[in-house]
Scaffold this active site. Structure first.
Site, mmCIF file in Angstrom:
data_model
loop_
_atom_site.group_PDB
_atom_site.id
_atom_site.type_symbol
_atom_site.label_atom_id
_atom_site.label_comp_id
_atom_site.label_asym_id
_atom_site.label_seq_id
_atom_site.Cartn_x
_atom_site.Cartn_y
_atom_site.Cartn_z
ATOM 1 N N ASP A 1 36.164 64.629 41.274
ATOM 2 C CA ASP A 1 35.128 64.361 40.273
ATOM 3 C C ASP A 1 35.789 64.079 38.931
ATOM 4 O O ASP A 1 36.998 64.236 38.787
ATOM 5 C CB ASP A 1 34.110 65.511 40.186
ATOM 6 C CG ASP A 1 34.715 66.846 39.796
ATOM 7 O OD1 ASP A 1 35.962 66.962 39.781
ATOM 8 O OD2 ASP A 1 33.947 67.785 39.523
ATOM 9 N N TYR B 38 37.243 64.173 35.062
ATOM 10 C CA TYR B 38 37.808 65.222 34.215
ATOM 11 C C TYR B 38 36.675 65.874 33.428
ATOM 12 O O TYR B 38 35.813 65.176 32.872
ATOM 13 C CB TYR B 38 38.836 64.636 33.242
ATOM 14 C CG TYR B 38 40.055 64.026 33.897
ATOM 15 C CD1 TYR B 38 40.841 64.765 34.783
ATOM 16 C CD2 TYR B 38 40.448 62.725 33.623
ATOM 17 C CE1 TYR B 38 41.977 64.212 35.374
ATOM 18 C CE2 TYR B 38 41.585 62.165 34.205
ATOM 19 C CZ TYR B 38 42.341 62.919 35.082
ATOM 20 O OH TYR B 38 43.463 62.369 35.663
ATOM 21 N N HIS C 232 47.211 66.662 47.484
ATOM 22 C CA HIS C 232 46.692 66.265 46.175
ATOM 23 C C HIS C 232 47.832 66.310 45.145
ATOM 24 O O HIS C 232 48.717 67.165 45.231
ATOM 25 C CB HIS C 232 45.572 67.222 45.761
ATOM 26 C CG HIS C 232 44.763 66.729 44.608
ATOM 27 N ND1 HIS C 232 45.151 66.909 43.293
ATOM 28 C CD2 HIS C 232 43.590 66.041 44.564
ATOM 29 C CE1 HIS C 232 44.261 66.368 42.494
ATOM 30 N NE2 HIS C 232 43.302 65.839 43.228
ATOM 31 N N PHE D 276 41.238 59.671 38.177
ATOM 32 C CA PHE D 276 42.576 59.985 37.667
ATOM 33 C C PHE D 276 42.893 59.349 36.316
ATOM 34 O O PHE D 276 43.854 59.725 35.655
ATOM 35 C CB PHE D 276 43.681 59.611 38.667
ATOM 36 C CG PHE D 276 43.670 60.433 39.917
ATOM 37 C CD1 PHE D 276 43.995 61.777 39.884
ATOM 38 C CD2 PHE D 276 43.317 59.866 41.140
ATOM 39 C CE1 PHE D 276 43.975 62.547 41.032
ATOM 40 C CE2 PHE D 276 43.291 60.641 42.306
ATOM 41 C CZ PHE D 276 43.621 61.974 42.247
#
Length: 223
Positions: A66, A68, A190, A78
């Site tokens: 999701d 920031y 991740h 990102f």
């Protein structure tokens, strides 16, 4: 619908906008934006990933959780317009440096805005498109995942080579939706500091992605 979405994606996703789950989602999120609750990204940036990368132009799909929740989100997974590099993005740049060396990655490190990737055909898709301030995953159960899974289904139907970079368990959940033999799925841990050393670093996804595109006659991504 007041949220900004280009005609290309709007027409393809039109059936979703009249479904009960999306009508509820739209009302819920709109009320949040109109209340004292702080929600990211800005309303006009909710569909930024789709607005910058048309379905027919997609070469690569990068899936994240999701936005920031510190105010630096602008609708691309990102990516951030902030001068401060988020930890996961910093590790993405470290992997780029490992794969391509200083000639490419050092220049990239000074630019946290990944719009140039999006404009080359990299769909930077969060599974959940909105989030409340300081509350990660706060909108993960209101219907966004149903919506973004429909996006993945549309991409899966594209009759051309497409590479999916699935980093972390949240992203890997969509793997079952991808069965097109022309597409390539690459999985890794991740890039967050908690897990990057357990399979993200050394994954060679950027190189392998470009190698697959090139071998299929598709222009590579200038990471």
């Amino acid at each position: 619908m007041d949220w900004k979405l280009n005609e290309d994606w709007f027409e393809k996703l039109r059936p979703e906008f009249t479904k009960e789950y999306f009508l509820w989602l739209y009302k819920y999120v709109t009320v949040k934006y109109e209340s004292d609750t702080i929600v990211y990204p800005k309303q006009e940036e909710i569909f930024n990933a789709l607005n910058l990368t048309k379905l027919d132009d997609i070469k690569v799909v990068i899936v994240a959780q999701d936005p920031y929740h510190d105010g630096s989100a602008h609708g691309l997974a990102f990516s951030t317009l902030s001068d401060k590099t988020p930890p996961s993005l910093r590790n993405i740049f470290k992997e780029l440096l490992s794969e391509y060396g200083p000639s490419m990655a050092v220049e990239r490190t000074y630019n946290n805005n990944l719009e140039d990737w999006a404009k080359q055909g990299v769909l930077l898709l969060n599974r959940t498109l909105t989030v409340e301030k300081s509350k990660a995953n706060s909108h993960s159960k209101i219907g966004w995942k149903t919506f973004t899974e429909e996006i993945i289904k549309l991409i899966n139907k594209q009759d051309k080579p497409i590479v999916y970079l699935l980093w972390g368990n949240n992203a890997k959940e969509i793997k079952s939706l991808i069965d097109n033999p022309k597409h390539l799925v690459l999985e890794a841990a991740h890039p967050s500091p908690l897990s990057a050393s357990r399979g993200f670093f050394g994954c060679d996804h950027f190189y392998n992605c470009n190698d697959y595109l090139k071998s299929n006659g598709v222009d590579e991504i200038n990471w």
